[in-house]
Design a protein around this motif. Structure first.
Motif, mmCIF file in Angstrom:
data_model
loop_
_atom_site.group_PDB
_atom_site.id
_atom_site.type_symbol
_atom_site.label_atom_id
_atom_site.label_comp_id
_atom_site.label_asym_id
_atom_site.label_seq_id
_atom_site.Cartn_x
_atom_site.Cartn_y
_atom_site.Cartn_z
ATOM 1 N N UNK A 242 41.048 35.841 49.602
ATOM 2 C CA UNK A 242 39.957 35.642 50.475
ATOM 3 C C UNK A 242 38.555 35.551 49.832
ATOM 4 N N UNK A 243 38.609 35.310 48.389
ATOM 5 C CA UNK A 243 37.320 35.035 47.860
ATOM 6 C C UNK A 243 37.110 35.869 46.640
ATOM 7 N N UNK A 244 38.051 36.802 46.323
ATOM 8 C CA UNK A 244 37.649 37.780 45.195
ATOM 9 C C UNK A 244 38.089 37.171 43.671
ATOM 10 N N UNK A 245 38.191 36.074 43.438
ATOM 11 C CA UNK A 245 38.418 35.667 42.272
ATOM 12 C C UNK A 245 37.568 34.091 42.082
ATOM 13 N N UNK A 246 36.960 34.005 40.931
ATOM 14 C CA UNK A 246 36.250 32.437 40.482
ATOM 15 C C UNK A 246 37.109 31.609 40.212
ATOM 16 N N UNK A 247 36.482 30.400 40.363
ATOM 17 C CA UNK A 247 37.280 29.388 39.853
ATOM 18 C C UNK A 247 37.495 29.472 38.152
ATOM 19 N N UNK A 248 36.414 29.828 37.763
ATOM 20 C CA UNK A 248 36.562 29.946 36.292
ATOM 21 C C UNK A 248 37.832 30.906 36.022
ATOM 22 N N UNK A 249 37.831 32.026 36.667
ATOM 23 C CA UNK A 249 39.137 33.131 36.394
ATOM 24 C C UNK A 249 40.278 32.521 36.646
ATOM 25 N N UNK A 250 40.192 31.695 37.658
ATOM 26 C CA UNK A 250 41.679 30.780 37.986
ATOM 27 C C UNK A 250 42.279 30.221 36.856
ATOM 28 N N UNK A 251 41.204 29.329 36.406
ATOM 29 C CA UNK A 251 41.383 28.318 35.386
ATOM 30 C C UNK A 251 42.016 28.928 33.987
ATOM 31 N N UNK A 252 41.570 30.331 33.944
ATOM 32 C CA UNK A 252 41.830 31.018 32.526
ATOM 33 C C UNK A 252 43.346 31.792 32.821
ATOM 34 N N UNK A 253 43.797 31.637 34.144
ATOM 35 C CA UNK A 253 44.997 32.338 34.324
ATOM 36 C C UNK A 253 45.185 33.568 35.052
ATOM 37 N N UNK A 254 43.777 33.991 35.591
ATOM 38 C CA UNK A 254 43.864 35.354 36.269
ATOM 39 C C UNK A 254 44.235 35.200 37.599
ATOM 40 N N UNK A 255 44.902 36.209 38.386
ATOM 41 C CA UNK A 255 45.494 36.243 39.601
ATOM 42 C C UNK A 255 44.804 37.633 40.351
ATOM 43 N N UNK A 256 45.022 37.620 41.388
ATOM 44 C CA UNK A 256 44.655 38.846 42.163
ATOM 45 C C UNK A 256 46.363 39.403 42.592
ATOM 46 N N UNK A 257 46.427 40.507 42.110
ATOM 47 C CA UNK A 257 47.911 40.981 41.920
ATOM 48 C C UNK A 257 48.372 41.449 43.598
ATOM 49 N N UNK A 258 47.244 41.951 44.383
ATOM 50 C CA UNK A 258 47.427 42.366 45.730
ATOM 51 C C UNK A 258 48.032 41.397 46.835
ATOM 52 N N UNK A 259 47.500 40.082 46.347
ATOM 53 C CA UNK A 259 47.936 38.997 47.238
ATOM 54 C C UNK A 259 48.679 37.903 46.566
ATOM 55 N N UNK A 260 49.422 38.266 45.574
ATOM 56 C CA UNK A 260 50.152 36.938 44.641
ATOM 57 C C UNK A 260 51.476 37.220 44.911
ATOM 58 N N UNK A 261 52.269 36.258 45.454
ATOM 59 C CA UNK A 261 53.771 36.172 45.763
ATOM 60 C C UNK A 261 54.429 35.223 44.742
ATOM 61 N N UNK A 262 55.135 35.715 43.598
ATOM 62 C CA UNK A 262 55.733 35.006 42.703
ATOM 63 C C UNK A 262 56.422 33.936 43.278
ATOM 64 N N UNK A 263 56.425 32.669 42.785
ATOM 65 C CA UNK A 263 57.135 31.447 43.218
ATOM 66 C C UNK A 263 58.595 31.488 42.314
ATOM 67 N N UNK A 264 58.422 32.100 41.291
ATOM 68 C CA UNK A 264 59.602 32.168 40.438
ATOM 69 C C UNK A 264 59.304 33.366 39.435
ATOM 70 N N UNK A 265 59.885 33.299 38.234
ATOM 71 C CA UNK A 265 59.911 34.337 37.190
ATOM 72 C C UNK A 265 58.556 34.094 36.580
ATOM 73 N N UNK A 266 57.623 35.410 36.665
ATOM 74 C CA UNK A 266 56.409 35.416 35.964
ATOM 75 C C UNK A 266 56.352 36.566 35.217
ATOM 76 N N UNK A 267 55.231 36.397 34.207
ATOM 77 C CA UNK A 267 54.909 37.289 33.211
ATOM 78 C C UNK A 267 53.580 37.609 33.273
ATOM 79 N N UNK A 268 53.400 38.934 33.377
ATOM 80 C CA UNK A 268 52.010 39.512 33.690
ATOM 81 C C UNK A 268 51.429 40.111 32.565
ATOM 82 N N UNK A 269 50.112 40.104 32.153
ATOM 83 C CA UNK A 269 49.692 40.747 31.198
ATOM 84 C C UNK A 269 49.314 42.183 31.470
ATOM 85 N N UNK A 270 50.232 43.283 31.555
ATOM 86 C CA UNK A 270 49.612 44.634 31.921
ATOM 87 C C UNK A 270 50.962 45.401 31.517
#
Length: 350
Positions: free
Chosen positions: A322-350
């Motif tokens: 709902x707006x908590x991330x910028x287009x620049x951050x999306x382009x760099x590969x960032x996501x909001x973990x609280x509202x991101x549902x994997x569509x397949x296998x994913x790797x997170x930098x954490x």
């Protein structure tokens, strides 16, 4: 104590966690109050007109997060203000009205949000608001007037009664001093003992054409209660308005898709922790981290504050932000973990 010299060279506000102090409160109507804030450490509040912040509050031993649009203009960067309506049963809004005021401090996260004029400049705009939904549009209007913008702006605000019109005197003052700013106020009804000679009822096409005959040619920004915005959308759809030029703001809780009945699962691997878990479609990256004991920051849980932002190294997700991330951050590969549902296998930098 901050010296005068230090106050002349404050740092710029950056997204994150900040402590701010309330320096003034203003009663706008019988149930709406404005809270004015400055930073405890000298800071210039750099934001875009229409963006919001998320408050972090400790109430009765419970940490609560609530997002509110900044109502002030970014042309006054040494402070910002939030206008908050008392809501029946509202734990945070009522606490702020009853227990918070001048001299007290709280934690704020932000700014965030993509509902702002700076992103969609236009020669002609129509600002439509209902009730306390006026706050992001007031920030836009103040910014347009403060910068002496040549933008042709029509502001239409709807309220229950004349006594419920937020910023009434200031709006009249702005319209009187800025020829490019046209103001129209609409009241559903006349309150007891009140006089009103303006528009009455609800905004419909005939009324809108009287206020802005060229509304089909304008960039439209809208905010208000859900029924109000639904009515505006219907009006515009029936009039053949280009929906690409319609923008609205609404804080809607993120809902998760019910888990399917199949056995399909997706692997969420946290690279730095070297931990992984399989989750069913509909579960979030943050839920996976919680099950593994991987500590990811989280605040609002609704995709609006940006606190839970993490880098996705591989894979795809469906993100109900709902707006908590910028287009620049999306382009760099960032996501909001609280509202991101994997569509397949994913790797997170954490």
């Amino acid at each position: 104590m901050t010296t005068f010299a230090q106050s002349l060279a404050p740092r710029a506000w950056s997204p994150g966690r900040h402590v701010v102090r309330c320096v003034r409160t203003i009663d706008e109507t019988r149930d709406v109050r404005t809270f004015c804030f400055v930073a405890e450490q000298p800071c210039l509040f750099v934001f875009r007109p229409g963006q919001f912040v998320t408050l972090e509050l400790l109430i009765d031993g419970e940490t609560l997060m609530r997002s509110y649009t900044i109502a002030s203009s970014p042309t006054l960067p040494t402070q910002f203000s939030l206008t908050i309506k008392r809501i029946p049963g509202g734990k945070v809004s009522n606490w702020l009205h009853d227990h918070f005021g001048t001299g007290q401090v709280l934690v704020v996260h932000g700014p965030a949000g993509r509902f702002h004029l700076a992103k969609r400049p236009a020669d002609k705009v129509l600002l439509l608001s209902g009730g306390v939904g006026i706050t992001p549009l007031m920030s836009m209007a103040r910014w347009l007037c403060d910068t002496h913008s040549a933008t042709d702006a029509v502001f239409v605000h709807s309220a229950r009664t004349p006594g419920d019109i937020i910023y009434h005197r200031e709006l009249r003052h702005m319209a009187a001093r800025n020829p490019a700013f046209q103001l129209h106020l609409v009241c559903e009804r006349q309150g007891s003992g009140e006089t009103w000679s303006g528009y009455r009822g609800y905004v419909g096409r005939a009324m809108l054409e009287l206020m802005a005959a060229d509304f089909l040619d304008r960039e439209i920004f809208c905010c208000g209660p859900a029924p109000y915005m639904a009515a505006v959308r219907r009006l515009l759809d029936e009039a053949g308005f280009d929906s690409r030029r319609y923008h609205e703001e609404a804080f809607v809780p993120v809902t998760q898709t019910p888990p399917p009945t199949t056995e399909q699962t997706h692997l969420v691997h946290f690279a730095r922790s070297d931990k992984g878990i399989r989750i069913t479609p509909g579960e979030t990256v943050h839920a996976a981290a919680s099950q593994l004991g991987v500590a990811l920051p989280k605040a609002c849980g609704m995709g609006i504050c940006g606190t839970c932002r993490v880098l996705k190294r591989a894979g795809e997700v469906r993100m109900a932000a709902n707006g908590g991330i910028s287009e620049e951050e999306l382009a760099e590969g960032y996501i909001l973990s609280c509202c991101s549902e994997p569509l397949g296998d994913v790797v997170i930098d954490a």
